[in-house]
Design a protein around this motif. Structure first.
Motif, short mmCIF file in Angstrom:
data_model
loop_
_atom_site.label_atom_id
_atom_site.label_comp_id
_atom_site.label_asym_id
_atom_site.label_seq_id
_atom_site.Cartn_x
_atom_site.Cartn_y
_atom_site.Cartn_z
N LYS A 18 1.16 -1.34 -0.31
CA LYS A 18 -0.43 0.23 0.09
C LYS A 18 0.69 1.65 0.17
CE LYS A 18 -0.40 0.24 4.92
NZ LYS A 18 -1.64 0.35 6.42
N VAL A 56 1.99 4.67 1.58
CA VAL A 56 2.22 5.34 2.55
C VAL A 56 2.69 7.10 2.46
CG1 VAL A 56 3.58 6.03 4.91
CG2 VAL A 56 3.35 3.17 3.47
N VAL A 92 12.86 -3.13 12.74
CA VAL A 92 11.27 -3.15 12.63
C VAL A 92 11.49 -5.11 12.88
CG1 VAL A 92 9.62 -4.27 10.60
CG2 VAL A 92 11.13 -2.37 10.71
N LYS A 134 9.05 -7.25 13.15
CA LYS A 134 7.68 -8.42 12.41
C LYS A 134 6.59 -9.46 13.31
CE LYS A 134 8.96 -8.30 7.44
NZ LYS A 134 8.68 -6.93 6.78
N CYS A 135 5.36 -8.95 12.93
CA CYS A 135 4.69 -10.49 13.61
C CYS A 135 4.15 -10.65 13.00
CB CYS A 135 4.02 -9.14 14.41
SG CYS A 135 3.81 -7.40 15.79
N GLY A 174 -0.38 -8.94 13.36
CA GLY A 174 -0.74 -8.07 14.39
C GLY A 174 0.21 -7.14 13.49
N GLU A 175 0.03 -5.55 13.96
CA GLU A 175 1.06 -4.68 13.82
C GLU A 175 2.47 -4.52 14.07
OE1 GLU A 175 -0.13 -1.80 12.49
OE2 GLU A 175 -1.89 -2.63 11.94
N ASN A 176 3.25 -4.95 13.30
CA ASN A 176 5.33 -5.01 13.43
C ASN A 176 5.17 -3.72 14.52
OD1 ASN A 176 5.08 -6.73 11.10
ND2 ASN A 176 5.38 -4.83 9.67
N ILE A 177 6.10 -3.85 14.35
CA ILE A 177 6.64 -3.32 15.97
C ILE A 177 8.23 -2.48 15.26
CG2 ILE A 177 7.47 -3.52 18.38
CD1 ILE A 177 6.48 -5.46 18.58
#
Length: 64
Positions: A2, A4, A28, A30-31, A35-38
């Motif tokens: 997507k 940004v 980064v 990865k989840c 879920g959202e990446n941290i």
């Protein structure tokens, strides 16, 4: 992937290089659960603690 849209404030644009070892590093995590990446903010001098002990390091000195 997507799109940004990110507005970068002028005062956040680096005009001079940082002191050696003080360059920013975005890490980064990865989840796997969807879920959202941290996002974690470090400086480049922290990279040694982020590399797994069994990682392979490859040095590329090619030029174009």
């Amino acid at each position: 992937m997507k799109k940004v849209k990110y507005e970068l404030p002028t005062e956040r644009i680096g005009l001079e290089p940082k002191a050696r070892g003080e360059s920013k590093l975005l890490h980064v995590t990865k989840c796997d659960q969807g879920g959202e990446n941290i996002l974690n903010h470090f400086t480049f001098k922290d990279i040694v603690g982020l590399i797994p002990r069994d990682a392979h390091m490859i040095y590329n000195n090619s030029r174009v």
